[in-house]
Design a protein around this motif. Structure first.
Motif, PDB file in Angstrom:
ATOM      1  N   ASN B  72      -6.881  -0.258   3.052  1.00  0.00           N
ATOM      2  CA  ASN B  72      -5.539  -0.716   3.402  1.00  0.00           C
ATOM      3  C   ASN B  72      -4.539  -0.430   2.288  1.00  0.00           C
ATOM      4  O   ASN B  72      -3.374  -0.167   2.545  1.00  0.00           O
ATOM      5  N   TYR B  73      -5.020  -0.537   1.059  1.00  0.00           N
ATOM      6  CA  TYR B  73      -4.126  -0.290  -0.067  1.00  0.00           C
ATOM      7  C   TYR B  73      -3.912   1.198  -0.284  1.00  0.00           C
ATOM      8  O   TYR B  73      -2.825   1.621  -0.674  1.00  0.00           O
ATOM      9  N   GLU B  74      -4.971   2.000  -0.037  1.00  0.00           N
ATOM     10  CA  GLU B  74      -4.828   3.453  -0.184  1.00  0.00           C
ATOM     11  C   GLU B  74      -3.762   3.980   0.766  1.00  0.00           C
ATOM     12  O   GLU B  74      -3.022   4.897   0.449  1.00  0.00           O
ATOM     13  N   ARG B  75      -3.694   3.342   1.948  1.00  0.00           N
ATOM     14  CA  ARG B  75      -2.732   3.813   2.940  1.00  0.00           C
ATOM     15  C   ARG B  75      -1.285   3.659   2.468  1.00  0.00           C
ATOM     16  O   ARG B  75      -0.393   4.336   2.947  1.00  0.00           O
ATOM     17  N   LEU B  76      -1.063   2.716   1.558  1.00  0.00           N
ATOM     18  CA  LEU B  76       0.299   2.489   1.076  1.00  0.00           C
ATOM     19  C   LEU B  76       0.838   3.720   0.352  1.00  0.00           C
ATOM     20  O   LEU B  76       2.037   3.836   0.130  1.00  0.00           O
ATOM     21  N   LEU B  77      -0.061   4.626  -0.045  1.00  0.00           N
ATOM     22  CA  LEU B  77       0.391   5.823  -0.742  1.00  0.00           C
ATOM     23  C   LEU B  77       0.862   6.896   0.237  1.00  0.00           C
ATOM     24  O   LEU B  77       1.445   7.895  -0.155  1.00  0.00           O
ATOM     25  N   ALA B 272      -3.064  -3.273   7.447  1.00  0.00           N
ATOM     26  CA  ALA B 272      -1.896  -2.670   6.815  1.00  0.00           C
ATOM     27  C   ALA B 272      -0.848  -3.733   6.515  1.00  0.00           C
ATOM     28  O   ALA B 272      -0.273  -3.774   5.422  1.00  0.00           O
ATOM     29  N   ALA B 273      -0.601  -4.604   7.500  1.00  0.00           N
ATOM     30  CA  ALA B 273       0.419  -5.637   7.309  1.00  0.00           C
ATOM     31  C   ALA B 273       0.077  -6.518   6.119  1.00  0.00           C
ATOM     32  O   ALA B 273       0.941  -6.810   5.284  1.00  0.00           O
TER      33      ALA B 273
END
Lengths: 270, 304
Positions: B72-77, B272-273
């Protein structure tokens, strides 16, 4: 340096004319947009212009005749009134407890109770949504009241703590040494003297709940839709002139509440 | 055992007094704890609305289909998220700067004016504060629209030929947010400026400082605590703002809070949220903690 005439170290009104003009414009920026809503709500046409081409009260009748808007208003008022009761009582108790206990742990409790003010509301809304779902609190007035109370407690706490700072707790000691129990001494001696701060806190709690949008957007659907939720959705999808009428009524409510707090504050000073 | 008991072990009355003191202090402590107990109802409410849900979000952000994950945190990139975060910071910085430019002179004037005028001015600042956020956003929506008052007026005085696109974009969002945030800047500034002793300015003038020099070298540094509080409150509130950007941005200006709401409402993507939420929370609380460490106790409440 020191032999200059005194006037060169003084600012004349003329030399800071720009400041007056600038601040006047900022004040206009702050209040005029909101106030323009009032005449626009009496517009006769569907298209909102200023000044309105014709005058009528059709948007007010549209509001009062709409069952949906009326229901939403009723839900909002119910939630706001219960929030005021819950937040004022629990907030006042907490302020009194923290003020009189004088324990180191009190500081941490204070920070905890201030958290709802610091955390972005959207996060609270989403968190509350998942937590309330299994408890069956979503789309219910108790759920709204619980969430809104958390938002209002810090405001009540600040207001009442300020009142307690101006109050001499020895008066309560005197009452207790004369045989009054602690709750009785609080109710008959302390509370009447911090009354204005408690009422200010209660008004803040009321307006906080009445105006809250984001939490209501997530957890107040169906029959329990609040006024602000309906307004938000109406504004996002299409501008309905009925909202001008509702806005004007809400502005009236805020002016009354603001006037009340100003009145209470002037009473506190004298 | 109390010190009194050890110092005079032979005296019976002293022993008795020591016991009494002991019992009294125990009683006092018990009373203090009972008083702290009065915070319990408030703590339960805040716990249900803040602590448990935030803990849950934190947990959700690290949990995937197969247990612990950082996906989920990787997606923030991902570029789309990066754009949202960039827009959010850009808007927050811009709104904070505008509030500073508009709010500082206003607060300054409010402390200079005679009490009667100052209170009128303050009520003008408090009025928007008490007016519904939605009402004010609605007002801007109407004023800034294509055939709205602002465009008509600008055309009327001949400044522009065609109506400008003022709403449902970055411009509209900036104007609306500045309007909403301005009181949060003025109130703490006013509270701090009010407590500045006029004597300092007079002393500076006495020592030969010009008004402008005295203002920059004496008044501005003394107003820093209120300035810091105002800047931080506006910045932090702007980072997490939802309502006004959602309406005045018309879906074109994607803010952090809107991305969070959309992840849940449209995509039902809790991972994600919650990851977005946790990062926003950490930044927000981090800034507030840092500032409270730097300036000691700082009051968000201002004059409210």
């Amino acid at each position: 340096m020191l032999n200059r005439p005194a006037t060169s170290t003084q600012i004349t009104h003329f030399r800071r004319l720009w400041l007056y003009v600038f601040c006047g414009l900022v004040i206009l920026f702050l209040i005029v947009p909101t106030l323009l809503v009032i005449p626009m709500s009496f517009s006769g046409s569907r298209y909102l212009t200023f000044p309105p081409e014709s005058w009528s009260t059709r948007w007010y009748s549209a509001y009062f005749n709409s069952i949906e808007w009326r229901d939403a208003t009723w839900v909002s008022f119910q939630a706001a009134i219960w929030t005021t009761v819950v937040a004022t009582i629990s907030g006042t108790l907490a302020a009194y407890g923290l003020h009189t206990a004088r324990l180191a742990a009190g500081r941490y409790i204070q920070v905890l109770l201030a958290l709802p003010m610091m955390i972005p509301v959207i996060l609270l809304a989403i968190g509350v949504f998942i937590f309330f779902a299994p408890l069956g609190l979503n789309n219910s007035i108790p759920g709204l009241v619980l969430a809104h109370s958390a938002l209002a407690i810090p405001l009540v706490l600040i207001s009442v703590t300020a009142g307690l700072h101006n109050f001499d707790l020895n008066q309560e000691m005197v009452a207790r040494s004369m045989g009054a129990s602690r709750p009785w001494a609080f109710l008959t001696v302390t509370l009447p003297q911090i009354r204005n701060s408690v009422i200010s806190g209660a008004l803040l709690a009321f307006i906080t709940s009445l105006d809250e949008v984001v939490i209501a957007l997530l957890i107040a659907g169906g029959e329990k839709a609040t006024l602000t939720r309906r307004m938000f959705l109406a504004l996002r999808d299409e501008i309905d002139p009925t909202i001008a009428a509702i806005s004007t009524l809400l502005i009236a409510v805020s002016i009354i509440l603001l006037a009340l707090t100003q009145f209470l504050q002037s009473g506190r000073k004298s | 055992m109390s010190a009194v008991l050890e110092a005079q072990p032979t005296s019976a009355t002293a022993r008795q007094r020591g016991k009494n003191a002991d019992a009294l202090s125990r009683l006092a402590r018990r009373e203090q704890h009972a008083l702290l107990g009065l915070t319990l109802p408030a703590l339960v409410i805040v716990g249900c609305v803040v602590l448990i849900p935030m803990g849950w979000l934190f947990w959700l952000s690290f949990v995937g289909d197969n247990g612990f994950t950082l996906v989920n945190y990787e997606r923030l990139l991902h570029p789309s998220y990066r754009l949202t975060l960039y827009t959010t910071f850009q808007l927050a910085v811009l709104v904070t700067a505008l509030c500073l430019v508009l709010g500082y002179p206003l607060a300054y004037l409010a402390v200079q004016l005679p009490p009667r005028w100052a209170s009128i001015l303050l009520i003008c600042v408090l009025f928007p504060f008490w007016t519904s956020l939605l009402v004010r956003t609605y007002a801007w929506l109407v004023l800034l629209q294509r055939r709205g008052l602002v465009n008509e007026w600008l055309q009327g005085i001949g400044l522009i030929d065609e109506p400008l696109r003022l709403v449902h974009n970055f411009t509209g969002t900036t104007i609306g947010m500045t309007h909403i945030m301005l009181p949060f800047m003025v109130l703490p500034l006013y509270a701090t400026m009010k407590s500045i002793d006029e004597g300092y300015m007079r002393a500076a003038a006495n020592l030969g400082a010009s008004p402008i020099k005295a203002f920059w070298q004496i008044f501005v540094p003394l107003s820093v605590p209120g300035l810091a509080a105002g800047l931080i409150v506006v910045f932090v509130l702007s980072l997490g703002f939802y309502v006004t950007p959602a309406l005045l941005g018309g879906g074109r200006v994607m803010m952090w809070a809107m991305q969070i709401e959309r992840s849940v409402a449209v995509y039902s993507d809790w991972g994600a949220a919650s990851a977005l939420g946790v990062v926003l929370l950490v930044i927000t609380l981090g800034i507030l903690w840092l500032v409270s460490r730097l300036t000691g106790a700082f009051s968000i409440a201002g004059g409210k």
